[in-house]
Design an enzyme around this catalytic site. Structure first.
Site, mmCIF file in Angstrom:
data_model
loop_
_atom_site.group_PDB
_atom_site.id
_atom_site.type_symbol
_atom_site.label_atom_id
_atom_site.label_comp_id
_atom_site.label_asym_id
_atom_site.label_seq_id
_atom_site.Cartn_x
_atom_site.Cartn_y
_atom_site.Cartn_z
ATOM 1 N N SER A 144 10.994 24.604 18.220
ATOM 2 C CA SER A 144 11.243 23.549 18.770
ATOM 3 C C SER A 144 12.285 24.749 20.189
ATOM 4 O O SER A 144 13.448 24.877 19.099
ATOM 5 C CB SER A 144 11.622 22.699 18.604
ATOM 6 N N TYR A 191 16.866 16.305 14.346
ATOM 7 C CA TYR A 191 15.321 17.167 14.098
ATOM 8 C C TYR A 191 16.362 18.485 14.751
ATOM 9 O O TYR A 191 15.664 19.633 14.225
ATOM 10 C CB TYR A 191 15.001 15.853 15.668
HETATM 11 N N1 LIG Z 1 5.634 16.858 21.155
HETATM 12 C C1 LIG Z 1 6.805 18.191 21.386
HETATM 13 O O1 LIG Z 1 7.489 16.822 22.316
HETATM 14 C C2 LIG Z 1 7.492 18.678 20.713
HETATM 15 C C3 LIG Z 1 8.420 19.562 21.487
HETATM 16 C C4 LIG Z 1 8.470 21.287 20.565
HETATM 17 C C5 LIG Z 1 8.001 20.985 19.474
HETATM 18 N N2 LIG Z 1 7.275 19.865 19.060
HETATM 19 C C6 LIG Z 1 6.963 20.719 17.794
HETATM 20 O O2 LIG Z 1 5.565 20.379 17.538
HETATM 21 C C7 LIG Z 1 5.095 19.907 16.077
HETATM 22 C C8 LIG Z 1 3.963 19.617 16.927
HETATM 23 O O3 LIG Z 1 4.050 18.220 17.507
HETATM 24 P P1 LIG Z 1 3.027 17.396 18.023
HETATM 25 O O4 LIG Z 1 3.793 17.073 19.267
HETATM 26 O O5 LIG Z 1 1.310 17.663 18.382
HETATM 27 O O6 LIG Z 1 3.133 15.985 17.079
HETATM 28 P P2 LIG Z 1 1.831 15.055 16.399
HETATM 29 O O7 LIG Z 1 3.199 13.864 16.338
HETATM 30 O O8 LIG Z 1 0.850 14.719 17.386
HETATM 31 O O9 LIG Z 1 1.534 16.015 15.328
HETATM 32 C C9 LIG Z 1 2.036 16.451 14.178
HETATM 33 C C10 LIG Z 1 0.947 16.546 13.204
HETATM 34 O O10 LIG Z 1 1.906 15.773 11.899
HETATM 35 C C11 LIG Z 1 1.179 14.993 10.392
HETATM 36 N N3 LIG Z 1 2.313 14.809 9.785
HETATM 37 C C12 LIG Z 1 3.841 14.606 9.904
HETATM 38 N N4 LIG Z 1 3.960 14.519 8.571
HETATM 39 C C13 LIG Z 1 3.216 15.081 7.934
HETATM 40 C C14 LIG Z 1 3.509 15.130 6.275
HETATM 41 N N5 LIG Z 1 4.776 15.124 5.839
HETATM 42 N N6 LIG Z 1 2.745 15.739 5.837
HETATM 43 C C15 LIG Z 1 1.405 16.187 6.847
HETATM 44 N N7 LIG Z 1 1.143 16.136 8.317
HETATM 45 C C16 LIG Z 1 2.142 15.454 8.539
HETATM 46 C C17 LIG Z 1 1.202 14.002 11.188
HETATM 47 O O11 LIG Z 1 0.200 13.359 10.561
HETATM 48 C C18 LIG Z 1 0.161 14.605 12.893
HETATM 49 O O12 LIG Z 1 -0.914 14.989 13.253
HETATM 50 C C19 LIG Z 1 6.036 19.698 15.431
HETATM 51 O O13 LIG Z 1 6.311 20.990 14.728
HETATM 52 C C20 LIG Z 1 7.308 19.465 16.867
HETATM 53 O O14 LIG Z 1 8.417 18.866 16.203
HETATM 54 C C21 LIG Z 1 6.492 19.188 19.740
#
Ligand SMILES: NC(=O)c1ccc[n+]([C@@H]2O[C@H](COP(=O)([O-])OP(=O)(O)OC[C@H]3O[C@@H](n4cnc5c(N)ncnc54)[C@H](O)[C@@H]3O)[C@@H](O)[C@H]2O)c1
Length: 308
Positions: free
Chosen positions: A176, A189
């Site tokens: 991120s 985070y």
């Molecule tokens: N959404 C944002 O603004 C953003 C910004 C920068 C980075 N990210 C990163 O991108 C990645 C994906 O984020 P997203 O926005 O698609 O989120 P999301 O919540 O849509 O998807 C995350 C997925 O991870 C799974 N998950 C969570 N804990 C878990 C565990 N212990 N074991 C197995 N699976 C698990 C959840 O069930 C979910 O399907 C993450 O690492 C997040 O930190 C997101």
């Protein structure tokens, strides 16, 4: 003599920077992308958000997709969508909490038996607490570190040896922009994402030292994405730092993987931000971060609600 050698290396590296930047500019217009047909891509957290988007896109590109998610319903739905379009053997879903080290090792062996050796590992699953540090629940903070950083150790330990043996593979870290700069109300985070960035970079250097030129790494650092995970988070300067569409992040990430690009920041303005942070004293760079409203961005954060 050694001093001369060091100076020559230094001058060479300085000259390499504009050459690299020119290369990146050209690569945005045209660059041969590596094919992913016949690759086995395992995506943690592939049942939702950008993990889901990457799963669908990798499948469209001919890869076999394996989804690991604690949310089996979400993972099954993505696999069903891929199977309907591309056939039964092209997608597989497994329910797992990736923080359970022994289960990760056991399930990795099962995947190898049932699907084959994973050649692209996407460490994507992530969670967020989203509260000021002193208000954040201890157990949620620990879980954030475990999911966003420590689980990468177990998954990478499970799948990297096969990649090294064939000198063929790719480890992707979905970190991120919060892995590059601290943000108020995101202490745990940011700590977890800084950890993920450091892990990626160290693995990259280990591969380099081992001479494993066929095993690549890509670290992805996006700003807020409209997936629901950061519902309520806001940006003060949308023209420079927009809330990103998941499709854009998926496209840029897969393109970076196919170019064997080591790091990708989305939007590109973040590269400039990192550069400024590197050269300015904290008193000035902190004021710039305030000016951009970064430390107010989490004030109205809601995050994922249960129905998501
Ligand atoms: N959404 C944002 O603004 C953003 C910004 C920068 C980075 N990210 C990163 O991108 C990645 C994906 O984020 P997203 O926005 O698609 O989120 P999301 O919540 O849509 O998807 C995350 C997925 O991870 C799974 N998950 C969570 N804990 C878990 C565990 N212990 N074991 C197995 N699976 C698990 C959840 O069930 C979910 O399907 C993450 O690492 C997040 O930190 C997101």
């Amino acid at each position: 003599m050694n001093v001369l050698k060091d100076v020559a290396t230094g001058v060479g590296l300085v000259l390499a920077t504009p050459v690299h930047m020119l290369g990146r500019l050209v690569s945005n217009v045209w660059w041969p992308l590596k094919g992913v047909k016949d690759e086995i891509v395992l995506i943690t957290g592939g049942g939702s958000g950008i993990g889901k988007g990457m799963a669908l896109k990798f499948a469209d590109l001919g890869a076999t997709v394996v989804i690991w998610d604690v949310n089996k319903k979400g993972a099954d739905a993505v696999v069903a969508e891929i199977r309907e379009k591309h056939g039964q053997d092209r997608a597989h879903a497994y329910a797992i909490d990736i923080t359970d080290r022994e289960k990760v090792y056991a399930l990795a062996k099962q995947v190898k038996r049932e699907v084959g050796a994973v050649t692209i590992l996407v460490n994507n699953a992530g969670i967020v607490t989203g509260k000021p540090f002193l208000e954040a629940d201890d157990s949620k903070m620990v879980k954030t570190m475990e999911v966003n950083t420590i689980a990468h150790f177990w998954t990478t330990k499970a799948f990297l040896p096969d990649m090294l043996e064939k000198n063929h593979g790719h480890i992707v870290t979905v970190a991120s922009s919060a892995g590059k700069v601290g943000v108020a109300s995101l202490a745990d985070y940011c700590a977890s994402k800084f950890g993920a960035v450091g892990f990626d970079e160290s693995i990259r250097f280990e591969l380099r030292k081992m001479g494993k030129t066929g095993v690549h790494t890509t670290c992805v650092c996006p700003f807020f994405i409209d997936t629901g995970m950061f519902e309520g988070a806001k940006t003060k300067v949308p023209w420079l730092l927009p809330i990103l569409k998941p499709e854009l992040v998926v496209d840029r990430t897969i393109r970076a993987i196919r170019m064997n690009q080591a790091t990708v920041a989305i939007p590109r303005f973040l590269y400039f931000g990192q550069f400024l942070q590197g050269i300015l004293p904290p008193s000035i760079s902190d004021a710039i971060v305030d000016l951009f409203g970064a430390n107010d961005s989490m004030d109205d954060f809601i995050g994922r609600t249960k129905k998501d």
